[in-house]
Design an enzyme around this catalytic site. Structure first.
Site, short mmCIF file in Angstrom:
data_model
loop_
_atom_site.label_atom_id
_atom_site.label_comp_id
_atom_site.label_asym_id
_atom_site.label_seq_id
_atom_site.Cartn_x
_atom_site.Cartn_y
_atom_site.Cartn_z
N HIS A 15 0.85 -1.20 0.00
CA HIS A 15 0.00 0.00 0.00
C HIS A 15 0.88 1.25 0.00
O HIS A 15 2.10 1.16 0.14
CB HIS A 15 -0.98 0.01 1.19
CG HIS A 15 -0.36 0.25 2.54
ND1 HIS A 15 -1.09 0.48 3.67
CD2 HIS A 15 0.95 0.31 2.93
CE1 HIS A 15 -0.29 0.67 4.70
NE2 HIS A 15 0.94 0.55 4.28
N CYS A 34 5.70 6.39 4.28
CA CYS A 34 4.50 5.63 3.86
C CYS A 34 3.87 6.22 2.60
O CYS A 34 3.03 5.57 1.97
CB CYS A 34 3.47 5.59 4.98
SG CYS A 34 4.08 4.74 6.43
N HIS A 40 4.88 0.19 -0.68
CA HIS A 40 5.73 -0.62 0.22
C HIS A 40 4.83 -1.71 0.81
O HIS A 40 3.61 -1.62 0.72
CB HIS A 40 6.35 0.24 1.32
CG HIS A 40 5.33 0.83 2.25
ND1 HIS A 40 4.63 1.98 1.96
CD2 HIS A 40 4.84 0.39 3.43
CE1 HIS A 40 3.78 2.23 2.93
NE2 HIS A 40 3.87 1.28 3.84
N HIS A 42 3.74 -4.91 3.82
CA HIS A 42 3.72 -5.38 5.21
C HIS A 42 3.25 -6.83 5.24
O HIS A 42 2.47 -7.26 4.40
CB HIS A 42 2.73 -4.57 6.06
CG HIS A 42 3.06 -3.13 6.17
ND1 HIS A 42 4.05 -2.65 7.00
CD2 HIS A 42 2.53 -2.04 5.56
CE1 HIS A 42 4.10 -1.34 6.90
NE2 HIS A 42 3.19 -0.93 6.02
N ASP A 80 -4.47 -10.80 0.33
CA ASP A 80 -3.12 -11.37 0.28
C ASP A 80 -2.48 -11.19 -1.10
O ASP A 80 -3.12 -11.47 -2.12
CB ASP A 80 -3.16 -12.86 0.65
CG ASP A 80 -1.76 -13.44 0.81
OD1 ASP A 80 -0.90 -12.77 1.43
OD2 ASP A 80 -1.52 -14.54 0.29
N HIS A 81 -1.25 -10.71 -1.10
CA HIS A 81 -0.47 -10.46 -2.32
C HIS A 81 -1.13 -9.42 -3.24
O HIS A 81 -0.93 -9.45 -4.45
CB HIS A 81 -0.18 -11.76 -3.07
CG HIS A 81 0.91 -12.56 -2.40
ND1 HIS A 81 0.73 -13.16 -1.17
CD2 HIS A 81 2.17 -12.85 -2.77
CE1 HIS A 81 1.84 -13.77 -0.82
NE2 HIS A 81 2.74 -13.60 -1.76
N GLU A 125 0.05 -4.39 11.85
CA GLU A 125 0.70 -4.02 10.59
C GLU A 125 2.19 -4.35 10.64
O GLU A 125 2.80 -4.75 9.65
CB GLU A 125 0.50 -2.54 10.30
CG GLU A 125 1.02 -2.10 8.95
CD GLU A 125 0.87 -0.62 8.75
OE1 GLU A 125 0.16 -0.23 7.82
OE2 GLU A 125 1.47 0.16 9.52
NI NI Z 1 2.63 0.89 5.41
#
Ligand code: NI
Length: 136
Positions: A15, A34, A40, A42, A80-81, A125
């Site tokens: 995100h 961010c 990037h 998580h 996911d992914h 996160e």
């Molecule tokens: Ni983030």
């Protein structure tokens, strides 16, 4: 007597945090790294906690295999992914912060539960940052 049962889920996703109404400078100032334009990622961990009465016939609040399926279908498969900003319609015009992700996950799960069940979502996160959102 109310009991809370929790099941964990996991997803890895990308995100960026960004407000399109603001300048790049203001986004960088508020969201810091961010806001990096190329996203990037998580490794998220979510705790889905359901509170309710113990059914005298089963001894369950909710059958854990049912909760497992709901988490898979409504949380892990959609997220996911994925690139959350680009791939998840809910986040088309909403910043995918951990707070907003927890609200999204709550709404995805809540629709499958009985009215008398209370739901709490705890979304990690990073190992250090997490949010809680729910009925209690
Ligand atoms: Ni983030």
């Amino acid at each position: 007597m109310k009991v809370t049962i929790c099941r964990k889920g996991y997803f890895s996703a990308a995100h960026k945090l960004y407000n399109p109404k603001w300048s790049k400078e203001k986004n960088d100032e508020v969201f810091e790294k961010c806001a990096y334009p190329n996203y990037h990622g998580h490794d998220f961990e979510v705790h889905v906690c359901v509170t309710g009465d113990v059914d005298p016939e089963t001894g369950f609040v909710i059958r854990i295999s049912d909760l497992k399926k709901i988490i898979k279908q409504e949380v892990e498969i959609p997220l996911d992914h994925k690139n959350i900003n680009m791939d998840v319609p809910y986040f088309k015009d909403k910043n995918p912060t951990t707070e907003n992700l927890a609200i999204f996950i709550y709404s995805q799960i809540k629709k499958h539960l009985k009215k008398e069940h209370q739901l709490e979502i705890i979304l990690h996160e990073t190992p250090k940052n997490y949010v809680r959102y729910g009925d209690s």
